[in-house]
Design a protein around this motif. Structure first.
Motif, short mmCIF file in Angstrom:
data_model
loop_
_atom_site.label_atom_id
_atom_site.label_comp_id
_atom_site.label_asym_id
_atom_site.label_seq_id
_atom_site.Cartn_x
_atom_site.Cartn_y
_atom_site.Cartn_z
N GLY A 56 34.40 23.06 -12.47
CA GLY A 56 34.75 24.46 -12.61
C GLY A 56 34.34 25.35 -11.46
O GLY A 56 34.56 26.55 -11.49
N THR A 57 33.76 24.78 -10.41
CA THR A 57 33.30 25.55 -9.25
C THR A 57 34.05 25.14 -8.00
O THR A 57 34.18 23.94 -7.72
N ALA A 58 34.55 26.12 -7.25
CA ALA A 58 35.24 25.83 -5.99
C ALA A 58 34.22 25.41 -4.94
O ALA A 58 33.23 26.10 -4.70
N LEU A 59 34.46 24.28 -4.32
CA LEU A 59 33.51 23.74 -3.33
C LEU A 59 33.64 24.49 -2.00
O LEU A 59 34.72 24.89 -1.60
N GLN A 60 32.50 24.64 -1.35
CA GLN A 60 32.46 25.32 -0.06
C GLN A 60 33.07 24.43 1.02
O GLN A 60 32.81 23.22 1.08
N ILE A 61 33.88 25.04 1.89
CA ILE A 61 34.48 24.31 3.02
C ILE A 61 33.58 24.49 4.24
O ILE A 61 33.24 25.61 4.62
N VAL A 62 33.17 23.39 4.85
CA VAL A 62 32.25 23.42 5.98
C VAL A 62 32.90 22.76 7.20
O VAL A 62 33.95 22.12 7.09
N THR A 63 32.29 22.95 8.35
CA THR A 63 32.80 22.35 9.58
C THR A 63 31.98 21.13 10.00
O THR A 63 32.36 20.42 10.93
N LYS A 64 30.86 20.89 9.32
CA LYS A 64 30.02 19.72 9.62
C LYS A 64 29.15 19.42 8.41
O LYS A 64 28.91 20.28 7.56
N PHE A 65 28.69 18.17 8.32
CA PHE A 65 27.72 17.81 7.30
C PHE A 65 26.99 16.55 7.76
O PHE A 65 27.46 15.84 8.66
N LYS A 66 25.85 16.29 7.15
CA LYS A 66 25.05 15.13 7.53
C LYS A 66 25.19 14.06 6.46
O LYS A 66 24.93 14.30 5.28
N TYR A 67 25.62 12.88 6.88
CA TYR A 67 25.79 11.76 5.96
C TYR A 67 24.94 10.59 6.44
O TYR A 67 25.12 10.10 7.56
N LEU A 68 23.99 10.18 5.60
CA LEU A 68 23.06 9.10 5.95
C LEU A 68 22.38 9.36 7.29
O LEU A 68 22.16 8.44 8.10
N GLY A 69 22.07 10.63 7.54
CA GLY A 69 21.36 11.01 8.76
C GLY A 69 22.25 11.25 9.96
O GLY A 69 21.77 11.75 10.99
N HIS A 70 23.54 10.94 9.86
CA HIS A 70 24.47 11.11 10.98
C HIS A 70 25.28 12.38 10.77
O HIS A 70 25.85 12.59 9.70
N VAL A 71 25.36 13.22 11.79
CA VAL A 71 26.08 14.49 11.70
C VAL A 71 27.58 14.22 11.93
O VAL A 71 27.98 13.74 12.99
N VAL A 72 28.38 14.54 10.93
CA VAL A 72 29.83 14.38 11.01
C VAL A 72 30.45 15.77 11.16
O VAL A 72 30.11 16.68 10.42
N THR A 73 31.37 15.94 12.11
CA THR A 73 31.99 17.24 12.36
C THR A 73 33.49 17.17 12.14
O THR A 73 34.08 16.09 12.11
N GLU A 74 34.10 18.33 12.02
CA GLU A 74 35.54 18.41 11.74
C GLU A 74 36.40 17.86 12.87
O GLU A 74 37.52 17.41 12.66
N ASP A 75 35.89 17.89 14.09
CA ASP A 75 36.65 17.36 15.24
C ASP A 75 36.26 15.92 15.59
O ASP A 75 36.72 15.37 16.58
N LEU A 76 35.37 15.33 14.77
CA LEU A 76 34.93 13.94 14.94
C LEU A 76 34.27 13.70 16.30
O LEU A 76 34.29 12.58 16.82
N LYS A 77 33.65 14.73 16.86
CA LYS A 77 32.91 14.57 18.10
C LYS A 77 31.42 14.38 17.78
O LYS A 77 30.94 14.81 16.75
N ASP A 78 30.72 13.74 18.71
CA ASP A 78 29.34 13.32 18.44
C ASP A 78 28.29 14.16 19.15
O ASP A 78 27.11 13.82 19.13
N ASP A 79 28.68 15.26 19.78
CA ASP A 79 27.72 16.06 20.52
C ASP A 79 26.58 16.58 19.64
O ASP A 79 25.40 16.54 20.03
N LEU A 80 26.90 17.05 18.45
CA LEU A 80 25.87 17.57 17.56
C LEU A 80 24.92 16.47 17.09
O LEU A 80 23.72 16.70 16.95
N ASP A 81 25.45 15.27 16.86
CA ASP A 81 24.57 14.19 16.45
C ASP A 81 23.68 13.73 17.59
O ASP A 81 22.52 13.38 17.39
N ILE A 82 24.21 13.74 18.80
CA ILE A 82 23.39 13.40 19.97
C ILE A 82 22.29 14.43 20.15
O ILE A 82 21.14 14.09 20.46
N GLU A 83 22.62 15.71 19.95
CA GLU A 83 21.61 16.76 20.05
C GLU A 83 20.56 16.61 18.95
O GLU A 83 19.37 16.85 19.18
N ARG A 84 20.99 16.21 17.75
CA ARG A 84 20.02 15.95 16.67
C ARG A 84 19.03 14.88 17.09
O ARG A 84 17.82 15.01 16.90
#
Length: 214
Positions: A56-84
């Motif tokens: 019953g709740t509309a889910l928030q739309i995001v541009t990135k999220f962390k899955y199993l410690g790896h940062v996944v982004t909407e453009d599938l680039k790895d710069d943010l994960d490398i910075e992490r």
């Protein structure tokens, strides 16, 4: 848990299945901790996205999220994960320098291998800028220099060779080769499909790294 679908309608059906299962087993999903990420296609950006509802709740739309410690982004680039990973490496190095400043060289080398050579999920990095990649390499080299109290401008290749420790590029090659071997030896149907496609861009990327061309 991650659900993947090529369309919003498909995603809604997957969520409905999850909700039915949860109701039958006395479970409930936390909609506040659930998010929607839309991967961008080439030259295609949706003008509007229909709401995706969970309990019953509309889910928030995001541009990135962390899955199993790896940062996944909407453009599938790895710069943010490398910075992490660069930031995490800096934290680990500073901890070692503070706590083991008076330790012997052998102890420091053992600690460096244990705490600074993990480079979590580095074998998955595929699309990134050279700037982000070089920043991590410099952080790795500086961590070694600071821990062993070496001159700031000493040769990176020489200091790792003298210490018989993997430099940055050697470490990445080993991580990639290990994953490549595991994918080829896996019985998982999806991984077997990837391993069997010799025109796969990911395989070409792995091969280029392993032979030193990337």
């Amino acid at each position: 848990m991650v659900l993947l679908s090529p369309s919003v309608g498909g995603l809604r059906k997957l969520l409905a299945t999850c909700e039915d299962y949860a109701a039958e087993h006395g479970l409930k999903y936390n909609s506040k901790k659930s998010e929607v990420l839309i991967f961008k296609a080439k030259n295609q950006t949706p003008c509007s996205v229909p709401p995706v509802i969970l309990d019953g709740t509309a889910l928030q739309i995001v541009t990135k999220f962390k899955y199993l410690g790896h940062v996944v982004t909407e453009d599938l680039k790895d710069d943010l994960d490398i910075e992490r990973e660069r930031r995490a490496l800096a934290v680990r190095c500073n901890m070692l320098v503070r706590r083991f400043a008076r330790s012997t060289k052998e102890v420091k080398l053992t600690l460096f291998r244990a705490y600074c050579q993990t480079l979590y999920s580095s074998s998955l990095w595929f699309r990134h800028t050279q700037r982000a990649y070089n920043a991590l390499r410099v952080q790795y080299n500086n961590a070694f220099r600071v821990l062993l109290r070496l001159p700031h401008f000493c040769s990176a290749s020489e200091m790792f060779a003298n210490a018989r420790t993997d430099g940055f590029h050697a470490l990445i090659r080993k991580r990639v080769a290990s994953l490549f071997q595991r994918v080829r030896g896996s019985s998982n149907s999806i991984l077997k499909m990837i391993a069997g496609r010799y025109d796969c861009k990911m395989q070409a990327h792995w091969a280029a790294i392993c032979i030193g061309n990337a």
